[in-house]
Structure formats: structure tokens, C-alpha cells
Motif scaffolding. Structure first.
Motif, mmCIF file in Angstrom:
data_model
loop_
_atom_site.group_PDB
_atom_site.id
_atom_site.type_symbol
_atom_site.label_atom_id
_atom_site.label_comp_id
_atom_site.label_asym_id
_atom_site.label_seq_id
_atom_site.Cartn_x
_atom_site.Cartn_y
_atom_site.Cartn_z
ATOM 1 N N VAL A 13 92.724 6.195 -36.630
ATOM 2 C CA VAL A 13 91.610 6.960 -37.200
ATOM 3 C C VAL A 13 90.647 6.022 -37.927
ATOM 4 O O VAL A 13 89.419 6.153 -37.797
ATOM 5 C CB VAL A 13 92.139 8.065 -38.133
ATOM 6 C CG1 VAL A 13 91.030 8.659 -38.964
ATOM 7 C CG2 VAL A 13 92.834 9.141 -37.321
ATOM 8 N N LEU A 14 91.182 5.070 -38.691
ATOM 9 C CA LEU A 14 90.311 4.119 -39.383
ATOM 10 C C LEU A 14 89.514 3.265 -38.407
ATOM 11 O O LEU A 14 88.326 3.003 -38.630
ATOM 12 C CB LEU A 14 91.138 3.233 -40.317
ATOM 13 C CG LEU A 14 91.682 3.927 -41.562
ATOM 14 C CD1 LEU A 14 92.597 2.986 -42.325
ATOM 15 C CD2 LEU A 14 90.559 4.425 -42.433
ATOM 16 N N MET A 15 90.161 2.846 -37.316
ATOM 17 C CA MET A 15 89.439 2.061 -36.307
ATOM 18 C C MET A 15 88.329 2.890 -35.669
ATOM 19 O O MET A 15 87.219 2.396 -35.455
ATOM 20 C CB MET A 15 90.409 1.569 -35.228
ATOM 21 C CG MET A 15 91.307 0.449 -35.663
ATOM 22 S SD MET A 15 92.571 0.038 -34.449
ATOM 23 C CE MET A 15 91.587 -0.486 -33.053
ATOM 24 N N ALA A 16 88.611 4.153 -35.362
ATOM 25 C CA ALA A 16 87.599 5.009 -34.742
ATOM 26 C C ALA A 16 86.421 5.253 -35.694
ATOM 27 O O ALA A 16 85.264 5.197 -35.274
ATOM 28 C CB ALA A 16 88.227 6.330 -34.312
ATOM 29 N N TRP A 44 76.536 -5.207 -32.443
ATOM 30 C CA TRP A 44 77.376 -4.382 -33.305
ATOM 31 C C TRP A 44 77.623 -3.014 -32.693
ATOM 32 O O TRP A 44 78.696 -2.432 -32.879
ATOM 33 C CB TRP A 44 76.761 -4.254 -34.694
ATOM 34 C CG TRP A 44 76.946 -5.505 -35.467
ATOM 35 C CD1 TRP A 44 76.026 -6.459 -35.709
ATOM 36 C CD2 TRP A 44 78.166 -5.967 -36.071
ATOM 37 N NE1 TRP A 44 76.589 -7.484 -36.434
ATOM 38 C CE2 TRP A 44 77.891 -7.205 -36.671
ATOM 39 C CE3 TRP A 44 79.439 -5.448 -36.165
ATOM 40 C CZ2 TRP A 44 78.854 -7.929 -37.347
ATOM 41 C CZ3 TRP A 44 80.402 -6.165 -36.837
ATOM 42 C CH2 TRP A 44 80.106 -7.382 -37.420
ATOM 43 N N ALA A 45 76.677 -2.480 -31.944
ATOM 44 C CA ALA A 45 76.898 -1.213 -31.246
ATOM 45 C C ALA A 45 77.952 -1.379 -30.157
ATOM 46 O O ALA A 45 78.811 -0.509 -29.969
ATOM 47 C CB ALA A 45 75.596 -0.693 -30.660
ATOM 48 N N ASP A 46 77.898 -2.499 -29.442
ATOM 49 C CA ASP A 46 78.894 -2.762 -28.404
ATOM 50 C C ASP A 46 80.284 -2.951 -28.999
ATOM 51 O O ASP A 46 81.272 -2.414 -28.495
ATOM 52 C CB ASP A 46 78.506 -3.996 -27.597
ATOM 53 C CG ASP A 46 77.221 -3.802 -26.819
ATOM 54 O OD1 ASP A 46 76.842 -2.629 -26.576
ATOM 55 O OD2 ASP A 46 76.587 -4.810 -26.461
ATOM 56 N N ARG A 47 80.372 -3.714 -30.073
ATOM 57 C CA ARG A 47 81.664 -3.915 -30.737
ATOM 58 C C ARG A 47 82.186 -2.603 -31.315
ATOM 59 O O ARG A 47 83.385 -2.333 -31.292
ATOM 60 C CB ARG A 47 81.532 -4.953 -31.842
ATOM 61 C CG ARG A 47 81.287 -6.333 -31.330
ATOM 62 C CD ARG A 47 81.127 -7.324 -32.466
ATOM 63 N NE ARG A 47 80.621 -8.582 -31.965
ATOM 64 C CZ ARG A 47 79.601 -9.230 -32.483
ATOM 65 N NH1 ARG A 47 78.990 -8.772 -33.544
ATOM 66 N NH2 ARG A 47 79.200 -10.362 -31.958
ATOM 67 N N GLY A 48 81.290 -1.799 -31.844
ATOM 68 C CA GLY A 48 81.687 -0.507 -32.395
ATOM 69 C C GLY A 48 82.227 0.421 -31.322
ATOM 70 O O GLY A 48 83.199 1.146 -31.551
ATOM 71 N N ALA A 49 81.613 0.408 -30.154
ATOM 72 C CA ALA A 49 82.111 1.244 -29.062
ATOM 73 C C ALA A 49 83.509 0.806 -28.645
ATOM 74 O O ALA A 49 84.393 1.642 -28.423
ATOM 75 C CB ALA A 49 81.148 1.172 -27.879
ATOM 76 N N ALA A 50 83.723 -0.491 -28.539
ATOM 77 C CA ALA A 50 85.044 -0.998 -28.175
ATOM 78 C C ALA A 50 86.079 -0.649 -29.253
ATOM 79 O O ALA A 50 87.203 -0.248 -28.940
ATOM 80 C CB ALA A 50 84.987 -2.507 -27.958
ATOM 81 N N ALA A 52 85.942 1.867 -31.436
ATOM 82 C CA ALA A 52 86.162 3.315 -31.449
ATOM 83 C C ALA A 52 87.079 3.741 -30.305
ATOM 84 O O ALA A 52 87.984 4.560 -30.494
ATOM 85 C CB ALA A 52 84.831 4.053 -31.370
ATOM 86 N N VAL A 53 86.869 3.173 -29.134
ATOM 87 C CA VAL A 53 87.721 3.511 -27.990
ATOM 88 C C VAL A 53 89.149 3.047 -28.244
ATOM 89 O O VAL A 53 90.113 3.768 -27.970
ATOM 90 C CB VAL A 53 87.152 2.900 -26.687
ATOM 91 C CG1 VAL A 53 88.152 2.965 -25.560
ATOM 92 C CG2 VAL A 53 85.868 3.616 -26.306
ATOM 93 N N ALA A 54 89.311 1.838 -28.779
ATOM 94 C CA ALA A 54 90.652 1.332 -29.084
ATOM 95 C C ALA A 54 91.334 2.216 -30.131
ATOM 96 O O ALA A 54 92.532 2.509 -30.015
ATOM 97 C CB ALA A 54 90.568 -0.109 -29.570
ATOM 98 N N GLY A 55 90.597 2.654 -31.131
ATOM 99 C CA GLY A 55 91.163 3.532 -32.144
ATOM 100 C C GLY A 55 91.586 4.872 -31.579
ATOM 101 O O GLY A 55 92.665 5.385 -31.902
ATOM 102 N N LEU A 56 90.769 5.444 -30.717
ATOM 103 C CA LEU A 56 91.124 6.727 -30.108
ATOM 104 C C LEU A 56 92.317 6.593 -29.177
ATOM 105 O O LEU A 56 93.174 7.485 -29.116
ATOM 106 C CB LEU A 56 89.917 7.304 -29.363
ATOM 107 C CG LEU A 56 88.759 7.743 -30.264
ATOM 108 C CD1 LEU A 56 87.584 8.211 -29.420
ATOM 109 C CD2 LEU A 56 89.197 8.826 -31.217
#
Length: 67
Positions: A13-16, A44-50, A52-56
Motif C-alpha cells: 500500500v505504501l509503495m502504491a 518521475w511519472a515513469d518511476r511512479g507508474a512502475a 505503483a504497479v509493483a505495490g499493487l
């Protein structure tokens, strides 16, 4: 093993959430001060997407674990 599930859920959840923050910053919805290190927005948007996906995915794996 019983303690692994809540820990994985919390980390996921924290990662997402952190990924969503980075996506918001990358798309221009979150504004950082000029002295911030997060001024280059697209990476940063690309890293954030990665992130968020890893967190989910981590949340999904944790939910499939036995209680």
C-alpha cells in the motif's frame, strides 16, 4: 509466516501511494518547490507508474497468502 501477510500488505500500500504521488507530480498535479530534486517531471511519472504497479502486485500476492 503469520506476520508476513500484514507486512507485505503495508509495504504494498505504501509503495502504491508513493507511486501515485510521483505520477501526480510527473503529470503536473503536484507542485514541488523550485529547490526540489523532483523538477524533471517525466522520469518521475515513469518511476511512479512502475512503483505503483509493483505495490499493487505486492498487495495481490499478500492477499492470496493464507491467513
Amino acid at each position: 509466516m503469520r506476520r508476513a501477510r500484514p507486512v507485505l500488505l503495508s509495504i504494498g500500500v505504501l509503495m502504491a501511494l508513493m507511486g501515485m504521488l510521483w505520477i501526480g507530480q510527473g503529470l503536473g498535479y503536484v507542485h514541488w518547490p523550485q529547490s526540489s530534486f523532483m523538477l524533471d517531471q517525466r522520469p518521475w511519472a515513469d518511476r511512479g507508474a512502475a512503483l505503483a504497479v509493483a505495490g499493487l502486485l505486492l498487495v495481490l500476492v499478500a492477499r492470496r497468502m493464507r491467513r
